[in-house]
Design a protein around this motif. Structure first.
Motif, PDB file in Angstrom:
ATOM      1  N   PHE A  35      42.608  30.920  40.666  1.00 30.85           N
ATOM      2  CA  PHE A  35      43.745  31.586  41.087  1.00 30.85           C
ATOM      3  C   PHE A  35      45.148  30.900  41.266  1.00 30.85           C
ATOM      4  CE2 PHE A  35      41.797  29.981  44.863  1.00 30.85           C
ATOM      5  CZ  PHE A  35      42.647  29.542  45.846  1.00 30.85           C
ATOM      6  N   GLN A  36      46.097  31.470  41.502  1.00 28.62           N
ATOM      7  CA  GLN A  36      47.340  30.720  41.606  1.00 28.62           C
ATOM      8  C   GLN A  36      48.080  31.750  42.611  1.00 28.62           C
ATOM      9  OE1 GLN A  36      48.811  27.648  40.066  1.00 28.62           O
ATOM     10  NE2 GLN A  36      49.982  28.171  41.904  1.00 28.62           N
ATOM     11  N   ILE A  37      48.846  31.012  43.479  1.00 29.34           N
ATOM     12  CA  ILE A  37      49.499  31.847  44.634  1.00 29.34           C
ATOM     13  C   ILE A  37      50.879  31.383  44.286  1.00 29.34           C
ATOM     14  CG2 ILE A  37      50.109  31.904  47.063  1.00 29.34           C
ATOM     15  CD1 ILE A  37      47.156  30.637  47.614  1.00 29.34           C
ATOM     16  N   TYR A  38      51.858  32.576  44.305  1.00 30.39           N
ATOM     17  CA  TYR A  38      53.316  32.598  43.914  1.00 30.39           C
ATOM     18  C   TYR A  38      53.749  32.917  45.545  1.00 30.39           C
ATOM     19  CZ  TYR A  38      52.242  31.684  39.161  1.00 30.39           C
ATOM     20  OH  TYR A  38      51.827  31.126  37.992  1.00 30.39           O
TER      21      TYR A  38
ATOM     22  N   SER B  23      52.095  36.705  45.674  1.00 32.24           N
ATOM     23  CA  SER B  23      51.695  37.369  44.728  1.00 32.24           C
ATOM     24  C   SER B  23      50.455  36.313  44.237  1.00 32.24           C
ATOM     25  CB  SER B  23      52.603  37.799  43.740  1.00 32.24           C
ATOM     26  OG  SER B  23      51.888  38.157  42.558  1.00 32.24           O
ATOM     27  N   VAL B  24      49.227  36.813  44.270  1.00 42.76           N
ATOM     28  CA  VAL B  24      48.263  35.956  43.884  1.00 42.76           C
ATOM     29  C   VAL B  24      47.486  36.394  42.223  1.00 42.76           C
ATOM     30  CG1 VAL B  24      46.126  34.701  44.666  1.00 42.76           C
ATOM     31  CG2 VAL B  24      47.831  35.509  46.265  1.00 42.76           C
ATOM     32  N   ALA B  25      47.667  35.585  41.325  1.00 41.90           N
ATOM     33  CA  ALA B  25      46.972  35.879  40.333  1.00 41.90           C
ATOM     34  C   ALA B  25      45.598  35.349  40.202  1.00 41.90           C
ATOM     35  CB  ALA B  25      47.813  35.210  38.937  1.00 41.90           C
TER      36      ALA B  25
ATOM     37  N   CYS C 187      51.543  34.854  36.395  1.00 47.76           N
ATOM     38  CA  CYS C 187      50.288  34.433  35.899  1.00 47.76           C
ATOM     39  C   CYS C 187      50.242  33.154  35.265  1.00 47.76           C
ATOM     40  CB  CYS C 187      49.417  35.707  35.263  1.00 47.76           C
ATOM     41  SG  CYS C 187      47.445  35.050  35.145  1.00 47.76           S
ATOM     42  N   PRO C 188      49.630  32.101  35.386  1.00 49.00           N
ATOM     43  CA  PRO C 188      49.633  31.034  34.763  1.00 49.00           C
ATOM     44  C   PRO C 188      48.898  30.987  33.396  1.00 49.00           C
ATOM     45  CG  PRO C 188      48.149  30.441  36.477  1.00 49.00           C
ATOM     46  CD  PRO C 188      48.938  31.792  36.690  1.00 49.00           C
TER      47      PRO C 188
ATOM     48  N   ARG D  97      53.222  40.836  29.725  1.00 49.24           N
ATOM     49  CA  ARG D  97      54.398  40.680  30.334  1.00 49.24           C
ATOM     50  C   ARG D  97      54.227  39.068  31.066  1.00 49.24           C
ATOM     51  NH1 ARG D  97      53.055  45.245  33.323  1.00 49.24           N
ATOM     52  NH2 ARG D  97      53.325  44.038  35.161  1.00 49.24           N
ATOM     53  N   CYS D  98      53.134  38.886  31.513  1.00 49.44           N
ATOM     54  CA  CYS D  98      52.919  37.514  32.017  1.00 49.44           C
ATOM     55  C   CYS D  98      53.314  36.169  30.914  1.00 49.44           C
ATOM     56  CB  CYS D  98      51.376  37.241  32.558  1.00 49.44           C
ATOM     57  SG  CYS D  98      51.044  38.513  33.819  1.00 49.44           S
ATOM     58  N   ARG D  99      52.721  36.543  29.895  1.00 43.64           N
ATOM     59  CA  ARG D  99      53.066  35.669  28.871  1.00 43.64           C
ATOM     60  C   ARG D  99      54.691  35.576  28.267  1.00 43.64           C
ATOM     61  NH1 ARG D  99      48.323  38.000  26.616  1.00 43.64           N
ATOM     62  NH2 ARG D  99      46.631  36.291  26.704  1.00 43.64           N
ATOM     63  N   HIS D 100      55.219  36.677  28.420  1.00 40.67           N
ATOM     64  CA  HIS D 100      56.642  36.850  28.366  1.00 40.67           C
ATOM     65  C   HIS D 100      57.246  35.939  29.520  1.00 40.67           C
ATOM     66  CE1 HIS D 100      60.540  38.255  27.072  1.00 40.67           C
ATOM     67  NE2 HIS D 100      60.838  38.606  28.148  1.00 40.67           N
TER      68      HIS D 100
END
Length: 149
Positions: free
Chosen positions: A36-39, A47-49, A92-93, A114-117
């Protein structure tokens, strides 16, 4: 262990919010959380991915942690969203995107695109095509969100 990620609840968080988020994920999902990654932004929103494994499938989830001052001091609303519901947060990383199982679900594919963009845009690679679908009410599209954790 149940993977009921699709929830909305208001909780009190005192102390370090990142530690509380990590403890919540561990308590609710344990070893099913692969990464997970927290932004966060300057309004105290997080926002947590999350890459979450269910059986043989790994899919993406987003946990939004939003301040709820009307509910009291240190109160936050937790909202869990499956990737196939088209989360508005596109943070999202790449390392988490790479963990996800292939999918045919159009909303999940759009979210991943969208995450990749966003990752390409943040890397300065603006010659890529824009995402085919921008959701209404994106999570904090104009402010810079910083990863923590």
């Amino acid at each position: 262990m149940s993977n009921a990620f699709d929830m909305r609840e208001t909780v009190e968080i005192t102390g370090d919010i990142s530690e509380a988020i990590e403890a919540h994920l561990d308590e609710e999902f344990g070893d099913d959380v692969l990464d997970f990654q927290i932004y966060y932004n300057d309004r105290g929103e997080h926002s947590v991915a999350v890459a979450l494994q269910t059986g043989d499938v790994v899919d993406g989830r987003v946990l939004l942690v939003m301040p709820k001052p009307a509910s009291g001091e240190n109160m936050y609303e937790l909202s869990g969203i499956y990737e196939d519901e088209g989360p508005v947060s596109d943070f999202c990383p790449q390392r988490i995107l790479e963990l996800l199982s292939p999918t045919d679900n159009k909303e999940a594919i759009r979210w991943r695109d969208r995450c990749r963009h966003r990752l390409l845009r943040e890397a300065g690679q603006t010659d890529s095509l824009p995402p085919e679908h921008e959701p209404d009410g994106r999570w904090d599209p104009d402010a810079s969100a910083l990863p923590i954790g």
